[in-house]
Design a protein around this motif. Structure first.
Motif, PDB file in Angstrom:
ATOM      1  N   THR A 155      -6.150  -3.340   9.882  1.00 28.39           N
ATOM      2  CA  THR A 155      -5.435  -4.603  10.046  1.00 28.39           C
ATOM      3  C   THR A 155      -3.931  -4.431  10.162  1.00 28.39           C
ATOM      4  OG1 THR A 155      -5.172  -4.890   7.661  1.00 28.39           O
ATOM      5  CG2 THR A 155      -7.164  -5.847   8.677  1.00 28.39           C
ATOM      6  N   GLY A 156      -3.454  -3.200   9.932  1.00 27.05           N
ATOM      7  CA  GLY A 156      -2.016  -2.963   9.929  1.00 27.05           C
ATOM      8  C   GLY A 156      -1.365  -3.219   8.592  1.00 27.05           C
ATOM      9  N   ILE A 157      -2.167  -3.491   7.562  1.00 28.68           N
ATOM     10  CA  ILE A 157      -1.611  -3.903   6.274  1.00 28.68           C
ATOM     11  C   ILE A 157      -0.666  -2.871   5.671  1.00 28.68           C
ATOM     12  CG2 ILE A 157      -3.624  -3.072   5.007  1.00 28.68           C
ATOM     13  CD1 ILE A 157      -3.188  -5.363   3.027  1.00 28.68           C
ATOM     14  N   LEU A 158      -0.977  -1.577   5.798  1.00 24.22           N
ATOM     15  CA  LEU A 158      -0.120  -0.563   5.179  1.00 24.22           C
ATOM     16  C   LEU A 158       1.224  -0.466   5.900  1.00 24.22           C
ATOM     17  CD1 LEU A 158      -2.769   2.224   4.465  1.00 24.22           C
ATOM     18  CD2 LEU A 158      -1.969   0.392   2.950  1.00 24.22           C
ATOM     19  N   SER A 159       1.202  -0.542   7.220  1.00 32.42           N
ATOM     20  CA  SER A 159       2.453  -0.555   7.980  1.00 32.42           C
ATOM     21  C   SER A 159       3.288  -1.778   7.615  1.00 32.42           C
ATOM     22  CB  SER A 159       2.170  -0.559   9.484  1.00 32.42           C
ATOM     23  OG  SER A 159       1.691   0.684   9.920  1.00 32.42           O
ATOM     24  N   ILE A 160       2.640  -2.922   7.540  1.00 28.18           N
ATOM     25  CA  ILE A 160       3.354  -4.163   7.222  1.00 28.18           C
ATOM     26  C   ILE A 160       3.972  -4.078   5.835  1.00 28.18           C
ATOM     27  CG2 ILE A 160       3.053  -6.636   6.801  1.00 28.18           C
ATOM     28  CD1 ILE A 160       0.829  -6.511   8.993  1.00 28.18           C
ATOM     29  N   CYS A 161       3.225  -3.538   4.877  1.00 25.76           N
ATOM     30  CA  CYS A 161       3.746  -3.360   3.527  1.00 25.76           C
ATOM     31  C   CYS A 161       4.973  -2.453   3.544  1.00 25.76           C
ATOM     32  CB  CYS A 161       2.656  -2.790   2.623  1.00 25.76           C
ATOM     33  SG  CYS A 161       3.140  -2.601   0.896  1.00 25.76           S
ATOM     34  N   ALA A 162       4.883  -1.327   4.251  1.00 25.39           N
ATOM     35  CA  ALA A 162       6.005  -0.392   4.320  1.00 25.39           C
ATOM     36  C   ALA A 162       7.227  -1.039   4.959  1.00 25.39           C
ATOM     37  CB  ALA A 162       5.592   0.862   5.094  1.00 25.39           C
ATOM     38  N   LEU A 163       7.016  -1.787   6.033  1.00 26.96           N
ATOM     39  CA  LEU A 163       8.133  -2.432   6.721  1.00 26.96           C
ATOM     40  C   LEU A 163       8.773  -3.502   5.842  1.00 26.96           C
ATOM     41  CD1 LEU A 163       6.519  -2.690  10.254  1.00 26.96           C
ATOM     42  CD2 LEU A 163       8.490  -1.274   9.642  1.00 26.96           C
ATOM     43  N   LYS A 164       7.986  -4.246   5.108  1.00 30.62           N
ATOM     44  CA  LYS A 164       8.554  -5.270   4.234  1.00 30.62           C
ATOM     45  C   LYS A 164       9.280  -4.658   3.041  1.00 30.62           C
ATOM     46  CE  LYS A 164       6.142  -9.443   5.445  1.00 30.62           C
ATOM     47  NZ  LYS A 164       5.704 -10.765   4.921  1.00 30.62           N
ATOM     48  N   LEU A 165       8.970  -3.399   2.731  1.00 32.75           N
ATOM     49  CA  LEU A 165       9.668  -2.690   1.663  1.00 32.75           C
ATOM     50  C   LEU A 165      10.925  -1.988   2.154  1.00 32.75           C
ATOM     51  CD1 LEU A 165       6.610  -1.227  -0.263  1.00 32.75           C
ATOM     52  CD2 LEU A 165       8.284  -2.842  -1.167  1.00 32.75           C
ATOM     53  N   GLY A 166      11.194  -2.071   3.467  1.00 31.81           N
ATOM     54  CA  GLY A 166      12.445  -1.520   3.974  1.00 31.81           C
ATOM     55  C   GLY A 166      12.333  -0.410   4.996  1.00 31.81           C
ATOM     56  N   ALA A 167      11.119   0.013   5.359  1.00 34.91           N
ATOM     57  CA  ALA A 167      10.971   1.029   6.398  1.00 34.91           C
ATOM     58  C   ALA A 167      11.563   0.521   7.705  1.00 34.91           C
ATOM     59  CB  ALA A 167       9.495   1.390   6.588  1.00 34.91           C
ATOM     60  N   SER A 168      12.082   1.433   8.516  1.00 39.08           N
ATOM     61  CA  SER A 168      12.759   1.024   9.750  1.00 39.08           C
ATOM     62  C   SER A 168      11.795   0.835  10.907  1.00 39.08           C
ATOM     63  CB  SER A 168      13.819   2.054  10.131  1.00 39.08           C
ATOM     64  OG  SER A 168      13.209   3.319  10.387  1.00 39.08           O
ATOM     65  N   ILE A 189       2.527 -12.268  12.662  1.00 37.47           N
ATOM     66  CA  ILE A 189       2.534 -13.347  11.673  1.00 37.47           C
ATOM     67  C   ILE A 189       3.332 -12.968  10.432  1.00 37.47           C
ATOM     68  CG2 ILE A 189       0.384 -14.337  12.517  1.00 37.47           C
ATOM     69  CD1 ILE A 189      -1.079 -13.167  10.185  1.00 37.47           C
ATOM     70  N   ASN A 190       3.633 -11.664  10.262  1.00 36.62           N
ATOM     71  CA  ASN A 190       4.475 -11.220   9.155  1.00 36.62           C
ATOM     72  C   ASN A 190       5.908 -10.919   9.596  1.00 36.62           C
ATOM     73  OD1 ASN A 190       2.851 -10.743   6.449  1.00 36.62           O
ATOM     74  ND2 ASN A 190       1.477 -10.218   8.150  1.00 36.62           N
ATOM     75  N   SER A 191       6.218 -11.248  10.873  1.00 38.55           N
ATOM     76  CA  SER A 191       7.581 -11.115  11.412  1.00 38.55           C
ATOM     77  C   SER A 191       8.124  -9.693  11.350  1.00 38.55           C
ATOM     78  CB  SER A 191       8.543 -12.063  10.671  1.00 38.55           C
ATOM     79  OG  SER A 191       8.117 -13.402  10.782  1.00 38.55           O
ATOM     80  N   VAL A 192       7.244  -8.694  11.581  1.00 39.95           N
ATOM     81  CA  VAL A 192       7.694  -7.300  11.641  1.00 39.95           C
ATOM     82  C   VAL A 192       7.295  -6.653  12.963  1.00 39.95           C
ATOM     83  CG1 VAL A 192       7.667  -6.991   9.125  1.00 39.95           C
ATOM     84  CG2 VAL A 192       5.595  -6.466  10.462  1.00 39.95           C
ATOM     85  N   ASP A 193       6.861  -7.477  13.933  1.00 38.16           N
ATOM     86  CA  ASP A 193       6.353  -6.931  15.189  1.00 38.16           C
ATOM     87  C   ASP A 193       7.414  -6.188  15.992  1.00 38.16           C
ATOM     88  OD1 ASP A 193       7.087  -9.809  15.227  1.00 38.16           O
ATOM     89  OD2 ASP A 193       6.990  -9.539  17.396  1.00 38.16           O
ATOM     90  N   ASP A 194       8.699  -6.475  15.755  1.00 37.32           N
ATOM     91  CA  ASP A 194       9.764  -5.781  16.479  1.00 37.32           C
ATOM     92  C   ASP A 194       9.931  -4.348  15.986  1.00 37.32           C
ATOM     93  OD1 ASP A 194      10.669  -6.780  14.017  1.00 37.32           O
ATOM     94  OD2 ASP A 194      12.760  -6.809  14.682  1.00 37.32           O
TER      95      ASP A 194
END
Length: 283
Positions: A155-168, A189-194
């Motif tokens: 689902t991409g959950i781990l990437s999304i978690c990392a990005l919301k924690l500050g990953a570039s 939907i989590n606004s990290v698609d960029d």
């Protein structure tokens, strides 16, 4: 799509055995499950059912005192994705800082980090111990500016978690086209698609991915991890971390032995029920 319904009978029945069976059947291609008084009903697209693979998985079942039988029938036609979306899952709290939820079940209280997952049958809602353990490990790491590789993104959950924690940036890949599309959807939907890219393929696709990563994540079964760890290692920057889960505690020695041959040392070990998570560091 046409599905088979496979009714599994677990004797003697236990919730632990049921959880392990669901994980092993999921690796064999099953998409969703229903609990029964004596086991599980599993559903798999007819084109993906390989009885030999299923039988081998059951022969490798780790509980020696448990026997499993099954019966295969053609499933009633229904929209399984619609059923999942209607049911969803209750909010999941990780480490009192992260809450994972779907669009139908909002958290009762706010958290430092909120992740909304529209699972669409892809693996990774946070309901499984392996996903929660990796998220917990991410909460304990300094993530600012890291490039992250997410192997078997689901689902991409781990990437999304990392990005919301500050990953570039995060790059994920999955062998299932539906999962890769779902991961992109969840990034939106989590606004990290960029900052997120989802690729279709297995570990061989890493030959086409430019650059190295400071963090590599993989929540996959033991055999695939053992086969793909050399590919992960090649994409790791000096001092990078590799977080692995998707395997049982009994599998830890095999994975640590493989890690040692690749120059990786154990930083942390997590366990939940019979499941394990390893945090490894490249010297």
């Amino acid at each position: 799509m046409k599905y088979f319904e496979v009714e599994f009978t677990i004797s003697p029945y236990s919730s632990d055995a049921s959880d392990v069976l669901a994980a092993m059947a999921g690796e064999a291609g099953f998409e969703t499950f229903e609990e029964t008084p004596t086991g599980l009903k599993g559903y798999i697209q007819q084109q993906f059912l390989d009885v030999d693979t299923l039988q081998q998985a059951l022969e490798d079942f780790p509980f020696e005192e448990v026997s499993i039988s099954y019966n295969i029938s053609e499933a009633e036609d229904k929209d399984w994705n619609e059923q999942w979306e209607q049911e969803g899952f209750e909010p999941i709290n990780v480490g009192n800082r992260l809450v994972i939820h779907d669009g139908r079940h909002l958290p009762e209280s706010p958290a430092d980090i909120s992740i909304e997952i529209d699972a669409r049958l892809a693996f990774g809602t946070g309901t499984h111990e392996t996903t929660r353990m990796i998220c917990s490990a991410l909460l304990d790491k300094k993530m600012d500016g890291l490039r992250v590789l997410d192997c078997g993104t689901g689902t991409g959950i781990l990437s999304i978690c990392a990005l919301k924690l500050g990953a570039s940036k995060a790059v994920g890949y999955d062998i299932d086209e539906w999962s890769a599309d779902n991961a992109r959807h969840n990034a939106v939907i989590n606004s990290v698609d960029d900052r997120f890219t989802a690729l279709l393929g297995d570990a061989s696709i890493l030959n086409k991915v430019e650059g190295t990563f400071q963090l590599v994540l993989a929540n996959i079964n033991r055999n695939i991890l053992l086969a793909d760890m050399p590919s992960f290692r090649q994409k790791m920057a000096p001092g990078a971390s590799l977080i692995l889960s998707g395997f049982y505690t009994d599998d830890i020695p095999l994975l640590l032995e493989k890690a040692q041959t690749l120059g990786l040392k154990l930083e942390k070990q997590l366990e939940d029920q019979n499941w394990a998570c390893l945090v490894l560091t490249l010297a």
